[in-house]
Design a protein around this motif. Structure first.
Motif, PDB file in Angstrom:
ATOM      1  N   ARG A  50      -4.211 -19.244  -3.519  1.00  0.00           N
ATOM      2  CA  ARG A  50      -3.537 -18.225  -4.681  1.00  0.00           C
ATOM      3  C   ARG A  50      -4.799 -17.246  -4.498  1.00  0.00           C
ATOM      4  O   ARG A  50      -4.765 -16.195  -2.852  1.00  0.00           O
ATOM      5  CB  ARG A  50      -2.496 -18.365  -5.146  1.00  0.00           C
ATOM      6  N   PHE A  51      -6.486 -17.303  -5.286  1.00  0.00           N
ATOM      7  CA  PHE A  51      -6.542 -16.321  -4.898  1.00  0.00           C
ATOM      8  C   PHE A  51      -7.504 -16.619  -4.016  1.00  0.00           C
ATOM      9  O   PHE A  51      -9.300 -15.867  -3.402  1.00  0.00           O
ATOM     10  CB  PHE A  51      -7.248 -16.855  -6.205  1.00  0.00           C
ATOM     11  N   SER A  52      -7.410 -17.612  -3.062  1.00  0.00           N
ATOM     12  CA  SER A  52      -8.680 -17.469  -1.735  1.00  0.00           C
ATOM     13  C   SER A  52      -7.969 -17.032  -0.629  1.00  0.00           C
ATOM     14  O   SER A  52      -8.387 -16.168  -0.057  1.00  0.00           O
ATOM     15  CB  SER A  52      -8.337 -19.050  -1.221  1.00  0.00           C
ATOM     16  N   MET A  53      -6.398 -16.446  -0.618  1.00  0.00           N
ATOM     17  CA  MET A  53      -6.459 -14.895   0.033  1.00  0.00           C
ATOM     18  C   MET A  53      -6.551 -13.439  -0.238  1.00  0.00           C
ATOM     19  O   MET A  53      -5.531 -12.719  -0.043  1.00  0.00           O
ATOM     20  CB  MET A  53      -4.361 -15.690  -0.191  1.00  0.00           C
ATOM     21  N   LEU A  54      -7.296 -13.101  -1.539  1.00  0.00           N
ATOM     22  CA  LEU A  54      -7.197 -12.123  -2.180  1.00  0.00           C
ATOM     23  C   LEU A  54      -8.466 -11.326  -1.723  1.00  0.00           C
ATOM     24  O   LEU A  54      -8.918 -11.665  -0.549  1.00  0.00           O
ATOM     25  CB  LEU A  54      -8.032 -12.475  -3.849  1.00  0.00           C
ATOM     26  N   LYS A  55      -7.790 -10.375  -0.967  1.00  0.00           N
ATOM     27  CA  LYS A  55      -8.265  -9.227  -0.300  1.00  0.00           C
ATOM     28  C   LYS A  55      -9.382  -8.534  -1.030  1.00  0.00           C
ATOM     29  O   LYS A  55      -9.224  -8.436  -2.429  1.00  0.00           O
ATOM     30  CB  LYS A  55      -7.007  -8.512   0.278  1.00  0.00           C
ATOM     31  N   PRO A  56     -10.068  -7.532  -0.129  1.00  0.00           N
ATOM     32  CA  PRO A  56     -11.336  -6.456  -0.808  1.00  0.00           C
ATOM     33  C   PRO A  56     -11.106  -5.480  -1.707  1.00  0.00           C
ATOM     34  O   PRO A  56      -9.254  -4.989  -1.257  1.00  0.00           O
ATOM     35  CB  PRO A  56     -11.762  -6.877   0.423  1.00  0.00           C
ATOM     36  N   TRP A  57     -10.637  -5.295  -2.416  1.00  0.00           N
ATOM     37  CA  TRP A  57     -10.506  -4.487  -3.553  1.00  0.00           C
ATOM     38  C   TRP A  57     -10.143  -3.576  -2.684  1.00  0.00           C
ATOM     39  O   TRP A  57      -9.544  -2.015  -3.069  1.00  0.00           O
ATOM     40  CB  TRP A  57     -10.418  -4.229  -4.567  1.00  0.00           C
ATOM     41  N   SER A  58     -11.548  -3.218  -1.645  1.00  0.00           N
ATOM     42  CA  SER A  58     -11.703  -1.721  -1.167  1.00  0.00           C
ATOM     43  C   SER A  58     -10.921  -1.061  -0.433  1.00  0.00           C
ATOM     44  O   SER A  58     -10.048  -0.070  -0.291  1.00  0.00           O
ATOM     45  CB  SER A  58     -13.114  -1.564  -0.427  1.00  0.00           C
ATOM     46  N   ASP A  59     -10.178  -2.763   0.314  1.00  0.00           N
ATOM     47  CA  ASP A  59      -9.417  -2.586   1.453  1.00  0.00           C
ATOM     48  C   ASP A  59      -7.792  -2.214   0.714  1.00  0.00           C
ATOM     49  O   ASP A  59      -6.916  -1.351   0.869  1.00  0.00           O
ATOM     50  CB  ASP A  59      -8.750  -3.388   1.902  1.00  0.00           C
ATOM     51  N   PHE A  60      -7.467  -2.602  -0.086  1.00  0.00           N
ATOM     52  CA  PHE A  60      -6.310  -2.845  -1.095  1.00  0.00           C
ATOM     53  C   PHE A  60      -6.210  -0.887  -1.665  1.00  0.00           C
ATOM     54  O   PHE A  60      -4.901  -0.615  -1.531  1.00  0.00           O
ATOM     55  CB  PHE A  60      -6.557  -3.924  -2.344  1.00  0.00           C
ATOM     56  N   PHE A  61      -7.375  -0.580  -2.370  1.00  0.00           N
ATOM     57  CA  PHE A  61      -7.222   0.675  -2.542  1.00  0.00           C
ATOM     58  C   PHE A  61      -7.642   2.120  -1.608  1.00  0.00           C
ATOM     59  O   PHE A  61      -8.615   2.836  -2.129  1.00  0.00           O
ATOM     60  CB  PHE A  61      -8.139   0.796  -3.816  1.00  0.00           C
ATOM     61  N   ASP A  62      -7.711   1.367  -0.150  1.00  0.00           N
ATOM     62  CA  ASP A  62      -7.877   2.752   0.562  1.00  0.00           C
ATOM     63  C   ASP A  62      -7.077   3.876   0.833  1.00  0.00           C
ATOM     64  O   ASP A  62      -6.209   3.985   1.420  1.00  0.00           O
ATOM     65  CB  ASP A  62      -8.508   2.037   2.376  1.00  0.00           C
ATOM     66  N   LYS A  63      -7.699   4.773   0.368  1.00  0.00           N
ATOM     67  CA  LYS A  63      -7.001   5.816   0.095  1.00  0.00           C
ATOM     68  C   LYS A  63      -6.670   6.808   1.140  1.00  0.00           C
ATOM     69  O   LYS A  63      -6.302   7.317   1.770  1.00  0.00           O
ATOM     70  CB  LYS A  63      -7.298   7.280  -0.285  1.00  0.00           C
ATOM     71  N   ASN A  64      -7.590   6.026   2.444  1.00  0.00           N
ATOM     72  CA  ASN A  64      -7.973   6.925   3.828  1.00  0.00           C
ATOM     73  C   ASN A  64      -6.220   6.060   3.987  1.00  0.00           C
ATOM     74  O   ASN A  64      -5.681   6.995   5.955  1.00  0.00           O
ATOM     75  CB  ASN A  64      -8.880   6.611   4.739  1.00  0.00           C
ATOM     76  N   ARG A  65      -6.172   5.351   4.280  1.00  0.00           N
ATOM     77  CA  ARG A  65      -4.523   4.478   4.745  1.00  0.00           C
ATOM     78  C   ARG A  65      -3.610   4.949   4.252  1.00  0.00           C
ATOM     79  O   ARG A  65      -2.014   4.300   4.918  1.00  0.00           O
ATOM     80  CB  ARG A  65      -4.852   2.881   5.084  1.00  0.00           C
ATOM     81  N   ILE A  66      -3.480   5.528   3.013  1.00  0.00           N
ATOM     82  CA  ILE A  66      -2.220   6.220   2.472  1.00  0.00           C
ATOM     83  C   ILE A  66      -1.659   7.216   3.245  1.00  0.00           C
ATOM     84  O   ILE A  66      -1.957   8.322   3.999  1.00  0.00           O
ATOM     85  CB  ILE A  66      -2.430   6.332   0.858  1.00  0.00           C
ATOM     86  N   SER A  67      -0.254   7.013   3.619  1.00  0.00           N
ATOM     87  CA  SER A  67       0.705   8.059   4.479  1.00  0.00           C
ATOM     88  C   SER A  67       1.978   7.319   4.071  1.00  0.00           C
ATOM     89  O   SER A  67       2.647   6.607   3.271  1.00  0.00           O
ATOM     90  CB  SER A  67       0.725   7.485   5.595  1.00  0.00           C
ATOM     91  N   LYS A  68       2.611   8.937   3.427  1.00  0.00           N
ATOM     92  CA  LYS A  68       3.935   9.103   3.733  1.00  0.00           C
ATOM     93  C   LYS A  68       4.896   8.131   5.059  1.00  0.00           C
ATOM     94  O   LYS A  68       4.965   8.935   5.897  1.00  0.00           O
ATOM     95  CB  LYS A  68       4.284  10.962   3.251  1.00  0.00           C
ATOM     96  N   PRO A  69       5.601   7.419   3.832  1.00  0.00           N
ATOM     97  CA  PRO A  69       7.264   6.692   5.277  1.00  0.00           C
ATOM     98  C   PRO A  69       7.134   8.097   6.088  1.00  0.00           C
ATOM     99  O   PRO A  69       8.289   8.755   5.671  1.00  0.00           O
ATOM    100  CB  PRO A  69       8.025   6.342   4.562  1.00  0.00           C
TER     101      PRO A  69
END
Length: 194
Positions: A50-69
């Motif tokens: 499971r933890f080998s599949m951990l994605k970078p937290w910068s990717d997880f919290f990337d505010k530039n990719r947040i958009s309204k559906p």
């Protein structure tokens, strides 16, 4: 010929008796509990897989990719993608919430430690040696039943049910909101197609 036939019958009886003995040594009510007997191995596998599949937290919290559906299909697409892509990150969030609830409810933490120690103690006891409890000989299955009943009482007294509902509610809300708002990255789209 008769000696050979009786020898085969004795071997079959011995193997069936040994398989009965193996079945008697299984865990709680005939069910082997691998988490109790192989806790270190289980945690190692979780850590590796499971933890080998951990994605970078910068990717997880990337505010530039947040958009309204745009619509329901967009929400479904984002959620299905992000749940798979960020599953290890979501697991970390659930574990953080679990640690938080244990720290804020020390009676629940003490109850869980006590229950875990009880199950560990029973799993390490020889199954063929009953324990003397106030004049009553309790075998391993009886000890599991007694501990199960005590666990329910302890978890009820320490608000274990409400803590569980709180963890499920808060974590699922955080996960669904994050998953429905974050656009999939180009790298993750490419990784899913390869």
């Amino acid at each position: 010929m008769d000696n050979e036939l009786s020898g085969n019958m004795n071997m079959n009886q011995a193997s069936s008796i040994s398989s009965l003995n193996e079945n008697e040594n299984t865990g709680f009510i005939g069910i082997n509990v691998p988490l109790l007997s192989n806790a270190n191995e289980t945690f190692r596998q979780i850590k590796e897989k499971r933890f080998s599949m951990l994605k970078p937290w910068s990717d997880f919290f990337d505010k530039n990719r947040i958009s309204k559906p745009k619509d329901i299909s967009d929400i479904t697409k984002k959620i299905s993608h992000n749940l798979v892509y960020f599953q290890a990150n979501y697991l970390v969030i659930v574990l953080i919430l679990l640690v938080y609830i244990m720290i804020t409810n020390l009676f629940l933490l003490f109850s869980c430690i006590l229950i875990g120690a009880g199950f560990y103690y029973i799993s390490k006891r020889p199954a063929d040696q009953p324990l003397d409890l106030f004049g009553y000989k309790a075998d391993q299955k009886s000890l599991y039943i007694i501990l199960g009943i005590l666990s329910i009482i302890l978890l009820y007294m320490s608000s274990g049910g409400s803590a569980l509902f709180w963890i499920v509610g808060v974590s699922s809300s955080i996960i669904l909101i994050h998953a429905s708002l974050l656009e999939p990255s180009i790298e993750s789209e490419f990784a899913n197609t390869v």
